[in-house]
Design a protein around this motif. Structure first.
Motif, PDB file in Angstrom:
ATOM      1  N   PHE A 108       0.801  -1.221   0.000  1.00 53.95           N
ATOM      2  CA  PHE A 108       0.000   0.000   0.000  1.00 53.95           C
ATOM      3  C   PHE A 108       0.839   1.279   0.000  1.00 53.95           C
ATOM      4  CE2 PHE A 108      -2.520  -3.349   1.922  1.00 53.95           C
ATOM      5  CZ  PHE A 108      -3.719  -3.231   1.248  1.00 53.95           C
ATOM      6  N   GLU A 109       2.115   1.168  -0.292  1.00 52.51           N
ATOM      7  CA  GLU A 109       2.982   2.348  -0.248  1.00 52.51           C
ATOM      8  C   GLU A 109       2.602   3.345  -1.336  1.00 52.51           C
ATOM      9  OE1 GLU A 109       6.982   0.869  -0.366  1.00 52.51           O
ATOM     10  OE2 GLU A 109       7.038   0.604   1.804  1.00 52.51           O
ATOM     11  N   GLY A 110       2.580   4.599  -0.963  1.00 55.89           N
ATOM     12  CA  GLY A 110       2.262   5.673  -1.899  1.00 55.89           C
ATOM     13  C   GLY A 110       0.798   6.056  -1.836  1.00 55.89           C
ATOM     14  N   ASP A 111       0.530   7.311  -2.138  1.00 52.32           N
ATOM     15  CA  ASP A 111      -0.842   7.824  -2.097  1.00 52.32           C
ATOM     16  C   ASP A 111      -1.734   7.243  -3.193  1.00 52.32           C
ATOM     17  OD1 ASP A 111      -0.154   9.300   0.086  1.00 52.32           O
ATOM     18  OD2 ASP A 111      -0.164  11.240  -0.920  1.00 52.32           O
ATOM     19  N   ASP A 112      -1.143   6.500  -4.118  1.00 49.15           N
ATOM     20  CA  ASP A 112      -1.960   5.873  -5.165  1.00 49.15           C
ATOM     21  C   ASP A 112      -2.811   4.743  -4.604  1.00 49.15           C
ATOM     22  OD1 ASP A 112      -0.896   7.533  -7.073  1.00 49.15           O
ATOM     23  OD2 ASP A 112       0.630   6.101  -7.710  1.00 49.15           O
ATOM     24  N   PHE A 113      -2.444   4.208  -3.446  1.00 49.50           N
ATOM     25  CA  PHE A 113      -3.157   3.083  -2.849  1.00 49.50           C
ATOM     26  C   PHE A 113      -3.933   3.478  -1.602  1.00 49.50           C
ATOM     27  CE2 PHE A 113       0.152   1.121  -5.335  1.00 49.50           C
ATOM     28  CZ  PHE A 113      -0.501   0.052  -5.923  1.00 49.50           C
ATOM     29  N   MET A 114      -3.282   4.250  -0.721  1.00 46.25           N
ATOM     30  CA  MET A 114      -3.889   4.535   0.566  1.00 46.25           C
ATOM     31  C   MET A 114      -3.149   5.695   1.211  1.00 46.25           C
ATOM     32  SD  MET A 114      -3.530   2.183   3.904  1.00 46.25           S
ATOM     33  CE  MET A 114      -1.920   2.856   4.208  1.00 46.25           C
ATOM     34  N   PHE A 115      -3.874   6.460   2.028  1.00 44.70           N
ATOM     35  CA  PHE A 115      -3.226   7.476   2.856  1.00 44.70           C
ATOM     36  C   PHE A 115      -4.061   7.645   4.116  1.00 44.70           C
ATOM     37  CE2 PHE A 115      -5.786   9.614  -0.384  1.00 44.70           C
ATOM     38  CZ  PHE A 115      -6.624  10.437   0.365  1.00 44.70           C
ATOM     39  N   GLU A 116      -3.425   8.179   5.140  1.00 43.51           N
ATOM     40  CA  GLU A 116      -4.118   8.411   6.398  1.00 43.51           C
ATOM     41  C   GLU A 116      -4.602   9.855   6.414  1.00 43.51           C
ATOM     42  OE1 GLU A 116      -3.516   7.341  11.113  1.00 43.51           O
ATOM     43  OE2 GLU A 116      -1.774   7.409   9.803  1.00 43.51           O
ATOM     44  N   LEU A 117      -5.865  10.043   6.779  1.00 47.22           N
ATOM     45  CA  LEU A 117      -6.404  11.398   6.852  1.00 47.22           C
ATOM     46  C   LEU A 117      -5.706  12.177   7.955  1.00 47.22           C
ATOM     47  CD1 LEU A 117     -10.278  10.926   6.551  1.00 47.22           C
ATOM     48  CD2 LEU A 117      -8.635  11.379   4.757  1.00 47.22           C
ATOM     49  N   THR A 118      -5.563  13.467   7.758  1.00 42.76           N
ATOM     50  CA  THR A 118      -5.073  14.325   8.832  1.00 42.76           C
ATOM     51  C   THR A 118      -6.243  14.630   9.759  1.00 42.76           C
ATOM     52  OG1 THR A 118      -5.594  16.378   7.664  1.00 42.76           O
ATOM     53  CG2 THR A 118      -3.402  15.408   7.268  1.00 42.76           C
ATOM     54  N   ARG A 119      -5.946  15.109  10.951  1.00 48.73           N
ATOM     55  CA  ARG A 119      -7.014  15.453  11.898  1.00 48.73           C
ATOM     56  C   ARG A 119      -7.924  16.527  11.299  1.00 48.73           C
ATOM     57  NH1 ARG A 119      -8.633  13.940  16.457  1.00 48.73           N
ATOM     58  NH2 ARG A 119      -6.816  12.720  16.970  1.00 48.73           N
ATOM     59  N   ASP A 120      -7.332  17.516  10.613  1.00 47.44           N
ATOM     60  CA  ASP A 120      -8.137  18.574   9.990  1.00 47.44           C
ATOM     61  C   ASP A 120      -9.082  18.016   8.928  1.00 47.44           C
ATOM     62  OD1 ASP A 120      -7.039  20.567  11.549  1.00 47.44           O
ATOM     63  OD2 ASP A 120      -5.556  21.171  10.046  1.00 47.44           O
ATOM     64  N   GLU A 121      -8.575  17.113   8.086  1.00 46.79           N
ATOM     65  CA  GLU A 121      -9.434  16.505   7.059  1.00 46.79           C
ATOM     66  C   GLU A 121     -10.573  15.731   7.708  1.00 46.79           C
ATOM     67  OE1 GLU A 121      -6.344  15.573   3.392  1.00 46.79           O
ATOM     68  OE2 GLU A 121      -6.351  14.248   5.146  1.00 46.79           O
ATOM     69  N   PHE A 122     -10.236  15.002   8.747  1.00 46.62           N
ATOM     70  CA  PHE A 122     -11.247  14.189   9.419  1.00 46.62           C
ATOM     71  C   PHE A 122     -12.302  15.060  10.082  1.00 46.62           C
ATOM     72  CE2 PHE A 122     -12.723  11.579  13.070  1.00 46.62           C
ATOM     73  CZ  PHE A 122     -13.312  10.568  12.334  1.00 46.62           C
ATOM     74  N   LEU A 123     -11.881  16.107  10.768  1.00 47.73           N
ATOM     75  CA  LEU A 123     -12.829  16.993  11.446  1.00 47.73           C
ATOM     76  C   LEU A 123     -13.698  17.756  10.451  1.00 47.73           C
ATOM     77  CD1 LEU A 123     -10.590  18.406  14.316  1.00 47.73           C
ATOM     78  CD2 LEU A 123     -12.404  16.684  14.490  1.00 47.73           C
ATOM     79  N   ARG A 124     -13.107  18.133   9.323  1.00 49.72           N
ATOM     80  CA  ARG A 124     -13.866  18.830   8.289  1.00 49.72           C
ATOM     81  C   ARG A 124     -14.965  17.941   7.716  1.00 49.72           C
ATOM     82  NH1 ARG A 124      -9.807  21.108   4.125  1.00 49.72           N
ATOM     83  NH2 ARG A 124      -8.772  19.614   5.414  1.00 49.72           N
ATOM     84  N   CYS A 125     -14.652  16.678   7.546  1.00 49.87           N
ATOM     85  CA  CYS A 125     -15.608  15.741   6.950  1.00 49.87           C
ATOM     86  C   CYS A 125     -16.604  15.213   7.968  1.00 49.87           C
ATOM     87  CB  CYS A 125     -14.865  14.574   6.297  1.00 49.87           C
ATOM     88  SG  CYS A 125     -13.805  15.103   4.949  1.00 49.87           S
ATOM     89  N   ASN A 126     -16.186  15.078   9.234  1.00 51.66           N
ATOM     90  CA  ASN A 126     -17.048  14.608  10.316  1.00 51.66           C
ATOM     91  C   ASN A 126     -17.769  13.309   9.940  1.00 51.66           C
ATOM     92  OD1 ASN A 126     -18.227  14.568  12.816  1.00 51.66           O
ATOM     93  ND2 ASN A 126     -19.880  15.959  12.264  1.00 51.66           N
ATOM     94  N   PHE A 127     -17.009  12.257   9.675  1.00 55.41           N
ATOM     95  CA  PHE A 127     -17.566  10.973   9.267  1.00 55.41           C
ATOM     96  C   PHE A 127     -18.154  10.188  10.431  1.00 55.41           C
ATOM     97  CE2 PHE A 127     -14.290  11.764   6.046  1.00 55.41           C
ATOM     98  CZ  PHE A 127     -15.109  11.800   4.943  1.00 55.41           C
ATOM     99  N   GLY A 128     -17.697  10.411  11.635  1.00 58.80           N
ATOM    100  CA  GLY A 128     -18.192   9.653  12.783  1.00 58.80           C
ATOM    101  C   GLY A 128     -17.166   9.657  13.890  1.00 58.80           C
ATOM    102  N   THR A 129     -17.570   9.094  15.018  1.00 54.08           N
ATOM    103  CA  THR A 129     -16.686   9.079  16.175  1.00 54.08           C
ATOM    104  C   THR A 129     -16.710   7.709  16.819  1.00 54.08           C
ATOM    105  OG1 THR A 129     -18.459   9.807  17.633  1.00 54.08           O
ATOM    106  CG2 THR A 129     -17.093  11.534  16.661  1.00 54.08           C
ATOM    107  N   SER A 130     -15.751   7.462  17.663  1.00 55.98           N
ATOM    108  CA  SER A 130     -15.740   6.199  18.382  1.00 55.98           C
ATOM    109  C   SER A 130     -16.721   6.268  19.547  1.00 55.98           C
ATOM    110  CB  SER A 130     -14.327   5.893  18.902  1.00 55.98           C
ATOM    111  OG  SER A 130     -14.026   6.731  19.984  1.00 55.98           O
TER     112      SER A 130
END
Length: 140
Positions: free
Chosen positions: A72-94
């Motif tokens: 999965f190396e490289g952004d072509d396969f996968m990347f981890e969201l930043t906290r800002d991206e996650f908070l902006r999108c607000n997909f859900g919480t634990s």
């Protein structure tokens, strides 16, 4: 020898049955395409949505990915969201009110790679539907 049971089924019933099956498949594909987001200019699916579809816990999916990180190396396969991206999108919480870890975002190629990591018939079938879902999303 008696004829097979389906010989006596009227043609209309078979047509309705086929239509219902096609409708169910299309409904599944539309549901999948609604889980595809555009982040950083790429169409992606998030780890918690994929885990739910595969019937595994998110931590199990992430563990499998981390054990096979070279795939999965490289952004072509996968990347981890930043906290800002996650908070902006607000997909859900634990369950304790916040996300402990930022979600992984898998591109179409990353989703395809997941089937080789999860190694189950379910993963293969779900991946087929997801790849088709990415294609439906392209046509919107």
């Amino acid at each position: 020898m008696s004829p097979p049971f389906f010989v006596n089924i009227p043609t209309k019933c078979l047509e309705v049955s086929i239509f219902l099956r096609i409708f169910a498949v299309m409904n599944d594909l539309l549901n999948i395409s609604s889980l595809i987001y555009e982040i950083r200019g790429q169409k992606v699916m998030l780890d918690f949505d994929l885990a739910r579809m595969y019937g595994v816990e998110t931590k199990q999916l992430k563990r499998s990915v981390r054990r096979n990180i070279k795939r999965f190396e490289g952004d072509d396969f996968m990347f981890e969201l930043t906290r800002d991206e996650f908070l902006r999108c607000n997909f859900g919480t634990s369950s304790w009110g916040g996300s402990r870890y930022m979600p992984f975002a898998f591109t179409e190629m990353g989703v395809a790679m997941l089937s080789s990591v999860l190694k189950s018939e379910t993963a293969i079938e779900i991946n087929r539907g997801i790849i088709i879902g990415f294609g439906i999303r392209d046509n919107k």
